[in-house]
Design an enzyme around this catalytic site. Structure first.
Site, mmCIF file in Angstrom:
data_model
loop_
_atom_site.group_PDB
_atom_site.id
_atom_site.type_symbol
_atom_site.label_atom_id
_atom_site.label_comp_id
_atom_site.label_asym_id
_atom_site.label_seq_id
_atom_site.Cartn_x
_atom_site.Cartn_y
_atom_site.Cartn_z
ATOM 1 C CG HIS A 122 -0.407 0.121 2.528
ATOM 2 N ND1 HIS A 122 0.395 -0.844 3.103
ATOM 3 C CD2 HIS A 122 -0.498 1.114 3.452
ATOM 4 C CE1 HIS A 122 0.755 -0.451 4.307
ATOM 5 N NE2 HIS A 122 0.244 0.736 4.546
ATOM 6 C CG HIS B 188 0.146 4.453 4.638
ATOM 7 N ND1 HIS B 188 -0.569 3.716 5.551
ATOM 8 C CD2 HIS B 188 -0.702 5.399 4.163
ATOM 9 C CE1 HIS B 188 -1.806 4.198 5.621
ATOM 10 N NE2 HIS B 188 -1.915 5.219 4.786
ATOM 11 C CG ASP C 125 4.922 3.073 7.381
ATOM 12 O OD1 ASP C 125 3.997 3.516 6.678
ATOM 13 O OD2 ASP C 125 4.754 2.167 8.218
ATOM 14 C CG HIS C 126 4.164 0.225 4.247
ATOM 15 N ND1 HIS C 126 3.974 -1.072 4.643
ATOM 16 C CD2 HIS C 126 3.785 0.988 5.293
ATOM 17 C CE1 HIS C 126 3.495 -1.086 5.879
ATOM 18 N NE2 HIS C 126 3.369 0.152 6.298
ATOM 19 C CG HIS D 179 -3.918 0.286 6.784
ATOM 20 N ND1 HIS D 179 -3.851 0.914 8.006
ATOM 21 C CD2 HIS D 179 -2.750 0.583 6.145
ATOM 22 C CE1 HIS D 179 -2.692 1.558 8.100
ATOM 23 N NE2 HIS D 179 -2.014 1.379 6.984
ATOM 24 C CG ASP E 6 0.673 -1.140 7.825
ATOM 25 O OD1 ASP E 6 1.578 -1.945 8.113
ATOM 26 O OD2 ASP E 6 0.847 0.092 7.757
ATOM 27 C CG HIS F 232 3.938 -1.596 11.567
ATOM 28 N ND1 HIS F 232 4.753 -0.500 11.753
ATOM 29 C CD2 HIS F 232 3.228 -1.361 10.446
ATOM 30 C CE1 HIS F 232 4.530 0.379 10.776
ATOM 31 N NE2 HIS F 232 3.610 -0.121 9.960
HETATM 32 FE FE FE Z 1 2.794 0.920 8.139
HETATM 33 ZN ZN ZN Z 2 0.127 1.756 6.518
#
Ligand code: FE
Ligand code: ZN
Length: 256
Positions: free
Chosen positions: A52, A54, A56-57, A108, A130, A168
């Site tokens: 996805h 985001h 942090d990905h 998410h 996530d 995570h």
């Molecule tokens: Fe994340």
């Molecule tokens: Zn995420």
């Protein structure tokens, strides 16, 4: 085939799959840990899988392109760093000689996808980003409780020995919440003790398995009377599984 969880930021994992020559990584939010792992092991980067959009990905994707010898795969319905191979539900991709199937798991984010390994004799891999965490699920930033419930149901229909590779390390805090939801759940208590030992050595609590998650994850247990009762006490409209999931998610958002 080797599976490694590369720690990134404060609590992310970048999953790396490699055969001692070629590697793929999942959701490289940061390039540095991937570069270090490739160099340390003398591996060629043969692909990047994204679940996805985001940061942090995907934050490390562009920097990794200079050494990438293969595709970036990602969700068709999300804006991830281009160019990438846009994947829809049901798409099949070949990764280091293994086949993975794309599963749409909105909730998410609106276009979130997961990757499930097909044809593994046992313990297939699931990269679920996530959406599903050990003992928890992702926050509903772009989706509804009904969407998340349907997405989780698609994942729990997979084999029980599926290795759940979440992105995570939230397991211990999720287990604290699980214990609040189901104080009498012995599997939650037993797994909490195990994970406290694991985390005291700094090791990941992941991958989990779907069979374990069905025993300890309140978001997969919305039809259990004890979970429904706890959700009702927190303001759920009914004991319908989607209403229970909605109340659990709201409760978890304010749980400390
Ligand atoms: Fe994340
Ligand atoms: Zn995420």
């Amino acid at each position: 085939m080797n599976l490694i969880a590369l720690p990134a930021f404060s609590d992310n994992y970048i999953w790396m799959l490699h055969d001692d020559a070629n590697a793929v990584v999942v959701d490289p939010g940061d390039a540095a840990p991937v570069e270090a792992a490739l160099e340390q092991r003398g591996l060629r980067l043969a692909g990047i899988l994204v679940t996805h959009h985001h940061a942090d990905h995907v934050g490390g994707v562009d920097r990794l392109r200079s050494r990438l010898d293969g595709p970036v795969w990602g969700p068709a319905r999300e804006a991830i760093p281009a160019p990438f191979v846009a994947l829809q539900d049901g798409a099949l991709i070949e990764v280091l000689g293994r086949r993975f199937q794309v599963i749409d798991v909105p909730g998410h984010t609106a276009g979130h996808i997961a990757y499930f390994e097909l044809g593994a004799p046992r313990a297939p891999l699931l990269f679920c980003g996530d959406t599903l965490f050990s003992a928890g699920c992702g926050r509903l930033f772009e989706g509804t409780p009904a969407q998340m419930a349907a997405s989780l149901a698609r994942l729990t229909a997979l084999p029980g020995d599926t290795r759940v590779c979440c992105t995570h390390e939230y397991t211990l805090s999720n287990l604290r919440f699980a214990q609040a939801v189901e104080p009498d759940n012995l599997a939650v208590q037993g797994h909490t003790a195990r994970c406290m030992t694991i985390r005291s050595t700094g090791e990941p609590t992941l991958p989990s398995t779907l069979a374990l998650e069905l025993e300890i994850n309140p978001f997969l247990r919305c039809s259990e009377p004890a979970v429904a009762a706890a959700a009702l006490a927190q303001g759920a409209d009914s004991t319908q599984p989607v209403a229970v999931l909605a109340a659990l998610r709201e409760w978890k958002n304010r749980f400390r």
